[in-house]
Structures are given as structure tokens and as C-alpha cells.
Design a protein around this motif. Sequence first.
Motif, PDB file in Angstrom:
ATOM      1  N   ARG A 157       0.831  -1.210   0.000  1.00  0.00           N
ATOM      2  CA  ARG A 157       0.000   0.000   0.000  1.00  0.00           C
ATOM      3  C   ARG A 157       0.863   1.257   0.000  1.00  0.00           C
ATOM      4  NH1 ARG A 157      -5.125  -0.038   1.664  1.00  0.00           N
ATOM      5  NH2 ARG A 157      -4.762   1.743   3.003  1.00  0.00           N
TER       6      ARG A 157
ATOM      7  N   PHE B 251      -1.438   4.379  -1.204  1.00  0.00           N
ATOM      8  CA  PHE B 251      -2.672   4.394  -0.407  1.00  0.00           C
ATOM      9  C   PHE B 251      -2.361   4.671   1.055  1.00  0.00           C
ATOM     10  CE2 PHE B 251      -3.807   0.918  -3.572  1.00  0.00           C
ATOM     11  CZ  PHE B 251      -4.214   1.849  -4.508  1.00  0.00           C
TER      12      PHE B 251
ATOM     13  N   PRO C  81      -1.480   8.520  -4.965  1.00  0.00           N
ATOM     14  CA  PRO C  81      -1.481   7.389  -5.907  1.00  0.00           C
ATOM     15  C   PRO C  81      -1.676   7.812  -7.360  1.00  0.00           C
ATOM     16  CG  PRO C  81      -3.255   7.167  -4.271  1.00  0.00           C
ATOM     17  CD  PRO C  81      -2.434   8.329  -3.869  1.00  0.00           C
ATOM     18  N   PHE C  82      -2.533   8.861  -7.595  1.00  0.00           N
ATOM     19  CA  PHE C  82      -2.828   9.218  -8.980  1.00  0.00           C
ATOM     20  C   PHE C  82      -1.665   9.900  -9.684  1.00  0.00           C
ATOM     21  CE2 PHE C  82      -5.099  11.955  -5.949  1.00  0.00           C
ATOM     22  CZ  PHE C  82      -4.476  13.172  -6.146  1.00  0.00           C
ATOM     23  N   ASP C  83      -0.593  10.228  -8.954  1.00  0.00           N
ATOM     24  CA  ASP C  83       0.581  10.783  -9.613  1.00  0.00           C
ATOM     25  C   ASP C  83       1.750   9.794  -9.639  1.00  0.00           C
ATOM     26  OD1 ASP C  83      -0.478  13.202 -10.395  1.00  0.00           O
ATOM     27  OD2 ASP C  83      -0.114  14.144  -8.444  1.00  0.00           O
TER      28      ASP C  83
ATOM     29  N   VAL D 249       2.469   3.587 -11.135  1.00  0.00           N
ATOM     30  CA  VAL D 249       2.391   2.269 -10.529  1.00  0.00           C
ATOM     31  C   VAL D 249       0.928   1.862 -10.586  1.00  0.00           C
ATOM     32  CG1 VAL D 249       2.402   1.147  -8.267  1.00  0.00           C
ATOM     33  CG2 VAL D 249       4.325   2.561  -8.943  1.00  0.00           C
ATOM     34  N   ASN D 250       0.633   0.626 -10.943  1.00  0.00           N
ATOM     35  CA  ASN D 250      -0.767   0.194 -10.925  1.00  0.00           C
ATOM     36  C   ASN D 250      -0.923  -1.102 -10.150  1.00  0.00           C
ATOM     37  OD1 ASN D 250      -0.956   1.772 -13.984  1.00  0.00           O
ATOM     38  ND2 ASN D 250      -2.378   2.233 -12.343  1.00  0.00           N
ATOM     39  N   THR D 251      -2.145  -1.310  -9.681  1.00  0.00           N
ATOM     40  CA  THR D 251      -2.403  -2.382  -8.729  1.00  0.00           C
ATOM     41  C   THR D 251      -3.486  -3.324  -9.227  1.00  0.00           C
ATOM     42  OG1 THR D 251      -1.911  -0.794  -6.989  1.00  0.00           O
ATOM     43  CG2 THR D 251      -2.936  -2.849  -6.304  1.00  0.00           C
TER      44      THR D 251
ATOM     45  N   TYR E  64     -10.699   2.844 -18.190  1.00  0.00           N
ATOM     46  CA  TYR E  64     -10.837   3.879 -17.156  1.00  0.00           C
ATOM     47  C   TYR E  64      -9.560   4.706 -16.981  1.00  0.00           C
ATOM     48  CZ  TYR E  64     -12.250   6.124 -12.810  1.00  0.00           C
ATOM     49  OH  TYR E  64     -12.577   7.045 -11.852  1.00  0.00           O
ATOM     50  N   GLY E  65      -8.405   4.030 -16.966  1.00  0.00           N
ATOM     51  CA  GLY E  65      -7.133   4.738 -16.785  1.00  0.00           C
ATOM     52  C   GLY E  65      -6.932   5.823 -17.842  1.00  0.00           C
TER      53      GLY E  65
ATOM     54  N   ARG F 187      -9.156   7.117 -19.695  1.00  0.00           N
ATOM     55  CA  ARG F 187     -10.270   8.068 -19.642  1.00  0.00           C
ATOM     56  C   ARG F 187      -9.978   9.212 -18.665  1.00  0.00           C
ATOM     57  NH1 ARG F 187     -16.033   6.434 -17.040  1.00  0.00           N
ATOM     58  NH2 ARG F 187     -16.858   8.518 -16.735  1.00  0.00           N
ATOM     59  N   VAL F 188      -9.527   8.852 -17.432  1.00  0.00           N
ATOM     60  CA  VAL F 188      -9.285   9.914 -16.455  1.00  0.00           C
ATOM     61  C   VAL F 188      -8.024  10.707 -16.797  1.00  0.00           C
ATOM     62  CG1 VAL F 188     -10.547   8.814 -14.588  1.00  0.00           C
ATOM     63  CG2 VAL F 188      -8.113   8.338 -14.854  1.00  0.00           C
ATOM     64  N   ARG F 189      -7.221  10.186 -17.725  1.00  0.00           N
ATOM     65  CA  ARG F 189      -6.060  10.957 -18.175  1.00  0.00           C
ATOM     66  C   ARG F 189      -6.358  11.768 -19.421  1.00  0.00           C
ATOM     67  NH1 ARG F 189      -1.015   7.723 -16.040  1.00  0.00           N
ATOM     68  NH2 ARG F 189      -2.014   7.128 -14.106  1.00  0.00           N
TER      69      ARG F 189
ATOM     70  N   ALA G 171      -5.120  -2.726 -15.101  1.00  0.00           N
ATOM     71  CA  ALA G 171      -3.922  -2.209 -14.442  1.00  0.00           C
ATOM     72  C   ALA G 171      -2.777  -2.015 -15.433  1.00  0.00           C
ATOM     73  CB  ALA G 171      -3.499  -3.156 -13.321  1.00  0.00           C
TER      74      ALA G 171
ATOM     75  N   ASN H  33      -2.192   1.444 -18.516  1.00  0.00           N
ATOM     76  CA  ASN H  33      -1.436   2.693 -18.355  1.00  0.00           C
ATOM     77  C   ASN H  33       0.068   2.513 -18.565  1.00  0.00           C
ATOM     78  OD1 ASN H  33      -3.618   4.322 -17.830  1.00  0.00           O
ATOM     79  ND2 ASN H  33      -3.476   4.134 -15.603  1.00  0.00           N
TER      80      ASN H  33
ATOM     81  N   GLN I 252      -9.808   3.255  -4.162  1.00  0.00           N
ATOM     82  CA  GLN I 252      -8.356   3.126  -4.316  1.00  0.00           C
ATOM     83  C   GLN I 252      -8.018   2.781  -5.754  1.00  0.00           C
ATOM     84  OE1 GLN I 252      -7.248   0.237  -1.416  1.00  0.00           O
ATOM     85  NE2 GLN I 252      -7.383   1.679   0.273  1.00  0.00           N
TER      86      GLN I 252
ATOM     87  N   ALA J  69      -8.152   5.896  -7.877  1.00  0.00           N
ATOM     88  CA  ALA J  69      -6.974   6.745  -7.674  1.00  0.00           C
ATOM     89  C   ALA J  69      -5.741   6.096  -8.286  1.00  0.00           C
ATOM     90  CB  ALA J  69      -6.754   7.000  -6.181  1.00  0.00           C
ATOM     91  N   ASP J  70      -5.651   4.783  -8.127  1.00  0.00           N
ATOM     92  CA  ASP J  70      -4.513   4.025  -8.636  1.00  0.00           C
ATOM     93  C   ASP J  70      -4.389   4.186 -10.152  1.00  0.00           C
ATOM     94  OD1 ASP J  70      -2.492   1.851  -7.917  1.00  0.00           O
ATOM     95  OD2 ASP J  70      -3.584   0.899  -9.550  1.00  0.00           O
ATOM     96  N   LEU J  71      -5.533   4.275 -10.842  1.00  0.00           N
ATOM     97  CA  LEU J  71      -5.527   4.369 -12.298  1.00  0.00           C
ATOM     98  C   LEU J  71      -5.355   5.807 -12.769  1.00  0.00           C
ATOM     99  CD1 LEU J  71      -8.322   1.768 -12.832  1.00  0.00           C
ATOM    100  CD2 LEU J  71      -5.972   1.545 -13.619  1.00  0.00           C
ATOM    101  N   GLY J  72      -5.161   6.739 -11.821  1.00  0.00           N
ATOM    102  CA  GLY J  72      -4.820   8.103 -12.204  1.00  0.00           C
ATOM    103  C   GLY J  72      -5.917   9.122 -11.989  1.00  0.00           C
ATOM    104  N   ALA J  73      -7.051   8.723 -11.380  1.00  0.00           N
ATOM    105  CA  ALA J  73      -8.144   9.679 -11.200  1.00  0.00           C
ATOM    106  C   ALA J  73      -7.881  10.562  -9.995  1.00  0.00           C
ATOM    107  CB  ALA J  73      -9.464   8.940 -11.032  1.00  0.00           C
ATOM    108  N   ARG J  74      -8.037  11.877 -10.183  1.00  0.00           N
ATOM    109  CA  ARG J  74      -7.967  12.800  -9.066  1.00  0.00           C
ATOM    110  C   ARG J  74      -9.245  12.676  -8.242  1.00  0.00           C
ATOM    111  NH1 ARG J  74      -3.542  15.556  -9.713  1.00  0.00           N
ATOM    112  NH2 ARG J  74      -2.543  14.629 -11.526  1.00  0.00           N
TER     113      ARG J  74
ATOM    114  N   GLN K 190     -12.471  13.445  -9.905  1.00  0.00           N
ATOM    115  CA  GLN K 190     -12.848  12.472 -10.938  1.00  0.00           C
ATOM    116  C   GLN K 190     -13.396  11.196 -10.312  1.00  0.00           C
ATOM    117  OE1 GLN K 190      -8.915  12.529 -12.845  1.00  0.00           O
ATOM    118  NE2 GLN K 190      -9.928  13.078 -14.751  1.00  0.00           N
TER     119      GLN K 190
ATOM    120  N   ASN L 170     -16.968   9.809 -11.201  1.00  0.00           N
ATOM    121  CA  ASN L 170     -17.048   8.571 -11.987  1.00  0.00           C
ATOM    122  C   ASN L 170     -17.396   7.330 -11.174  1.00  0.00           C
ATOM    123  OD1 ASN L 170     -16.227  10.004 -14.271  1.00  0.00           O
ATOM    124  ND2 ASN L 170     -14.072   9.672 -13.795  1.00  0.00           N
TER     125      ASN L 170
END
Lengths: 345, 301
Positions: A48, A53, A73-75, A78-80, A99-100, A102-104, A148, A151, B204, B207-212, B215, B219
Motif C-alpha cells: 500500500r 494508499f 497514488p494518482f501521480d 504504478v498500478n495495482t 478507465y485509466g 479516460r481519467v487521463r 492495471a 497505463n 483506491q 486513484a490508482d488508475l490516475g483519477a484525481r 474524478q 465517476n
Amino acid sequence: MNAAIEFRTVARVFGDLRAVDDVSFAIEPGEFFAMLGPSGSGKTTCLRMIAGFDAPSSGQVLLDGEDVTHVPPFDRNVNTVFQDYALFPHMTVLENVAYGPRVRGVSLEARTQQAREMLELVQLGMHGERRPAQLSGGQRQRVALARALINHPKVLLLDEPLGALDLKLREEMQIELKSLQKKLGITFVYVTHDQGEALSMADRVAVFNRGRIEQLAAPRELYSRPATAFVARFVGSANVADATLAARLAGADARPFAIRAENVAVQAENAGAPADSVCAPGSVLAVQFHGAASRWQVRLDAGEVWSALVTEEETRRLTGLGVGARVQLCWPRAAAVPLSTGGAA
Amino acid sequence: MRTLSTFFWRRPYWYLALLLVPPLLWFGTVYLGSLLALLWQSFYSIDDFTAQVVREPTLATYRQLVTQPANVDVVVRTATMAIAVTLACAIIALPIATYMARYAHGRVKAFFYVGVMLPMWTSYLVKVYAWRQLLAKEGIIAWFFSKLGLAGVLDAALAMPAIGGPSLSSSYLGMFLVFVYMWLPFMILPMAAALERVPASLLQASADLGARPAQTFRNVVLPLAVPGIAAGSVFTFSLTLGDYIIPSVVGAPGYFIGMMVYVQQGTAGNIPLAAAFSVVPIVLIFVYLSIARRFGAFDAL
């Protein structure tokens, strides 16, 4: 070249509990690294902290040489893959994987294309329009993996990813994960409490106990030369002799040692000791049949219960010796592995 | 005793029947039966000269309901209030429910749940009359505004057309405040229940996949809270549509559906029109639910 991940005297304290206790290690780029330990040993907390996290109470976490101790985590690149897969129930499989991107801010067309390619990679190309609830456990596992990996992370973290699968599927996925890691060349950090999984897949294994790393070594070394009693018991299910027991069995100045069950032979009590072997008398508690071999549990007169792994061929030779029978356990002196700490586990 | 247990164990349908028949009888006759009787009444009409109910099926009463501007006004006024109250409740409830479900633990969490439910343990009438005192021209709210030097703000709010009035207790604004206060728990509790069911790992993973955080909220949290919001809004919407006490104690003199039903079946003795009026909320709720369904509010159920 920078280490993919580096921990510098990282501690994580919850109230009175030091869940992670000044842990330091480095993971090489492209390595398949396993963190092995019983529940509550601190391995998941370490994962974590790599993902972001959780933050260390003290110490530093570095990713590719960069201090990310307080980076969210969003910066982090690393993916989980989560233990419960954590797929979004309100999205289709394709939307989950996309999703990854998309939020980027990747366009719908481009991210749909990427997501389709990822689903092909995990052999789920046909299931993009389904909801996660309509998939089997193994399929959900693959979706989580595709999501995961989309990205292109430098490091993929896997938190007990095969725990919910049945044995056969688990073995298939072990092989697939290993070949996927070779193909993509990214660093895998794999958390598990199953020593078989860690030994069969990882390049190196860190064995966690009570918030500390007991031993960090390649699987073969871990198995053949455990450093501590804990590692000997947890990884190899070996018999451990602490200082007192070692003194009784092998002489006054003997150090604590471990001996793996397959190196222990069962003999009738009156049979003579083979050359260069140590023997200890005891009585049989149980004989468990495991197919190619049987595990004999023997209570030594010296106190401990030890086990011996006896092939079927041997077992047939031992007819007449059942539960309650008097026997002696013998092992070659050279097979005993000296331990750095006593029997404390 | 033993043979009886065995009898029911071996015949599960008998057991189910034993369990379900009494409540279903009650539900069917007392609940649905009276509702159907009510619906049936709305297809009768009233003789304008004799003031007697004419027991012949007709749509005349409904025609009266939708053509007389005064009646349409009542429906529009009530529906507008119900929508405004529902929106306000949803906006206020979301952060509270999020905190209760996702962040609060142990005693703090218990405190919040009790705090949300506590007002429901007191008499509804007491609360309504207490609010009239609070909102009165010389009431504590007006006093508080003037102490803060914000009397101008209150006057400006009360000077607004339609929702304003001489004081909070005699304006639609004041009535709106009381409605929001009364129905807020009915929005918070289902919303918190929906959010409690969202596993932390989903947030988690986002956030892990890059969402602020914004977001992730848009979402993941909001779509998964929607069934709770839908359930809560059915409560706030229908409770506002049917209430007749709050509009008669607090607020401007305009009629609401509940008051119309009360007046028509009581003093006016026009049972068919009262019945027709009470059908309006049922229709509006159906319309609301089908719109919510169209937008996928129940997909995650």
C-alpha cells in the motif's frame, strides 16, 4: 541504473503496533519480486505504501530513484491488481479497462482501441460489453490485470491476486502471469501468503514476519538455506531444532538448525543409525497420505513434533509401524541447515 | 410439538403460507383495497346543485382538475416545492452521508446516525410549530441575522417575488426550509446505506488508475450513490407532495395538494375531487420513477 523501488528504513506505526518496522530493500527493474508472509506480517502495508494508499510514519519510498513518499497514488506510475479485483460494477468490462486512459483525458476512440488491445492480451476480447458481475472469478482477474496494465506502469503491484481462484485455475494463472511479466518486461511486486506461489514465480522473495524482513533471497536459496527458524518453518515446512533441542539431539555445543522433512527418514527404533547421520527416538502421532509421499508426524522423546516425508516405496517397507509405534527419525548431518536465530517464531 | 415441526419442515410451502397469508390479507384488503376504493371514487362526480355524489363512472372530475386554473396552480405549486425540496435535500445530504459512510468510525459514526434520526423521535406537530416560532418575524432566526448584521440579506431574500413574504414564517421560503428540515433524514439514511456498500478498494482502484479525487467522485462515488439518492428522493418527493400540515402552519396562504384533499373531503364534501387530487402524487411519482429509470438510476441495483 536506479532501483525500480527502494525502501529506506520505512516504518508504519498504527497506535502501539509497528506494522512495518524499519524495513529497507531495493527491487531491480524487470524483477518478479514476491513479498511473502502470514497475515499481519506487514507485507500488504508495504504494498500500500508503494501504491500510495498509505504513507510511512518514517523513512522514504523511492520509485525509479525519485522520492515519492508523499506523492498521491494518482501521480505515481504504478498500478495495482486488487485482491477483490475492485472492478467498477456500474461499467462494462471495456469501460473498466478504458478507465485509466479516460481519467487521463484520452479520447473515447483512442481509449476504446487501447482497451480492446488489452482485452485481447488477456484473452477476453469477446467479453468487452459484459458487466463484471457476469464474469467468472478467473475472467474478472484478467479484466483487473488488463485494467492495471493499460497505463503501461513501470511497476505492477499484485495483492494476493489468485487467492479467490480454485487450485487448477491458480496454477494456470501462475504460468500466465510469469510469461506476461517476461513479455512486458515490467517490474512485478507480488504479495502472497502462499509460499508455493512465491517460490514458483518470483526471482526473489522477501519473507515478512512481524513487520520485518526475515530473509530476502532467491527461491532456491530460501528453501535450501533458510536463515531463521521462521523462514525454515514458513517456507519449507522444515523441522526446527532450537538451541536446547539441538544440544539434546546433536551434542552440547550444537547450534540451532533446521532439517527439511524430505531429508528425514523413518526407521524402526532398534535399527542402527546410518553412517554420518543423527537419529532421535519418538512415537508416531499420525501418518498423512499425500499421494507420492506420506507425511509422518512423530513426537520426539526430546519434546517437539517433527515430520518426515516418506516415499510410498519406503512406507511399504515400514509395514507394522502405525500410529503409536516407537520409531526413530534419522537425518544426514550434512542436510542440517544452521540457523542464525533460535527456535523463536 | 415435534411432529408439528417435522410437518412444516417437510412441507416448506405450508410454512411459507403460514408466514405470508396474514400479512398479505392485511396488505391486500386494508392497504391496496382502500387505495383502489379511493381510485374508484375519483371516477365519480358531484352534483353541483344537490352536493350529492353521483355514482356513475365519469371523467368529469378529472376534467375539472386539469381545466380549472386554480386546481392546476395547486398541482404546479406542490410539484415545484417537492422538486426544490428534493434537490436541496440531495445536495445537503450527500456530504453528510459520505462522511457517515466513508470516514466516520465507532462513536463518531454512532453519534451521526443517532443525530440524524433523533428529530424523528419527537412529534411531528411539535417540530412544525417550533419552526413557526423560529421563523417568525421576531423569531430567533431573524434576531440572529440582525445580530450578525445580515438583516439586509434576510430582507432581500424575503423581497424576492413568489418565494418571499412579510416574514419567513409566512413565505414559501420558510415553508421550504421546514420541508427540507423534516425530510432530510429520509434522504441521508438511504444515501449513507448506498455509500456504505461501496468497497474502499473501488476508490483506491480509481486513484490508482490516475483519477484525481474530483474524478473519482464523479465517476465512481456518485454513480454508486445514485440508487440511494433515488430511494431517498422518492421519500422526500412523495412526502412533500402529500403533506398538508406544514403548508397550513407555515408559509404563504396558497393551497397544496394535501390541503386540497383535506378541504375537499371535509368542509367541501367533494369526495370525488379529493380522490382525484390524491391520485396526482401517485401519477407524479410514477413519472419521476420512469425518468429516473431512463437515466439508469437503478442499473446498479
